[in-house]
Scaffold this active site. Structure first.
Site, short mmCIF file in Angstrom:
data_model
loop_
_atom_site.label_atom_id
_atom_site.label_comp_id
_atom_site.label_asym_id
_atom_site.label_seq_id
_atom_site.Cartn_x
_atom_site.Cartn_y
_atom_site.Cartn_z
N ASP A 11 -7.53 1.29 -7.13
CA ASP A 11 -6.70 0.36 -7.88
C ASP A 11 -7.06 0.58 -9.34
OD1 ASP A 11 -5.15 -1.75 -8.83
OD2 ASP A 11 -6.67 -3.25 -8.36
N GLU A 71 -2.90 3.02 -6.24
CA GLU A 71 -1.90 1.99 -6.48
C GLU A 71 -1.19 2.34 -7.77
OE1 GLU A 71 -1.78 -2.66 -7.67
OE2 GLU A 71 -2.90 -2.19 -5.83
N ASP A 144 -10.39 -6.66 -7.07
CA ASP A 144 -9.94 -5.30 -7.38
C ASP A 144 -10.54 -4.31 -6.36
OD1 ASP A 144 -8.84 -5.63 -10.45
OD2 ASP A 144 -10.55 -6.93 -10.01
#
Length: 185
Positions: A11, A71, A144
């Site tokens: 991410d 992502e 996260d």
């Protein structure tokens, strides 16, 4: 019978980069690790990108993932934030491609839907489902980390659904498939 593979999920972020590794054997997932890279104390934006690149290479060299799932930045109203996220994603992608590891991008909605069944799920809901799926003992301090882990699990589930992967193992393959996205100078 599917062979075992290790998937690194990232991410990307310029304040906090979340990442997680899963081992997938057949349809079973096992978490190898998850963590975050905290970048908020670094003021120089280029130094942040260097740290993201170096951390991604370190993870790859330590755990030898077979594939990387990123992502993708979502389209928001703040163009500067989008540019920063795109750069963070780009250097993580470059690190994986440097080691010739296939990379696949997933939209945040697709990751959330793969994990929870709902594209509108919150970070907490995604983390909660991952805790059940991977038998995690406690919620991480930074969500996260679970977002990175979610990208890895989403990728593993996508491979099951598609029966194959769509990723890039080199810059030349990426360019060949994305000529319309590449400027001619």
């Amino acid at each position: 019978m599917s062979k075992e593979k290790i998937i690194l999920g990232i991410d990307p972020g310029t304040t906090i980069m979340g990442f997680g590794l899963v081992r997938k054997k057949g349809s079973q997932f096992e978490m190898i690790m998850m963590d975050v890279l905290i970048l908020n104390k670094i003021k120089d934006p280029y130094l942040k990108l260097q740290k993201i690149f170096q951390k991604t290479l370190t993870i790859i060299d330590q755990y030898h993932p077979d594939e990387v799932a990123l992502e993708a930045p979502f389209f928001g109203k703040n163009v500067q934030s989008m540019l920063k996220l795109g750069r963070a994603q780009g250097v993580a992608m470059a690190a994986a491609l440097q080691r010739e590891i296939p990379v696949t991008e997933y939209a945040p909605l697709k990751i959330k839907k793969a994990i929870t069944g709902r594209g509108s799920a919150s970070k907490e809901q995604v983390a909660g489902m991952l805790m059940q799926l991977l038998h995690l003992k406690e919620m991480p301090k930074y969500l996260d980390a679970t977002d990175g882990l979610a990208a890895a699990v989403c990728h593993g589930l996508q491979n099951d659904a598609l029966g194959s992967k769509k990723g890039y193992s080199s810059w030349s393959n990426f360019i060949k498939d994305n000529e319309d996205r590449i400027g001619n100078g």
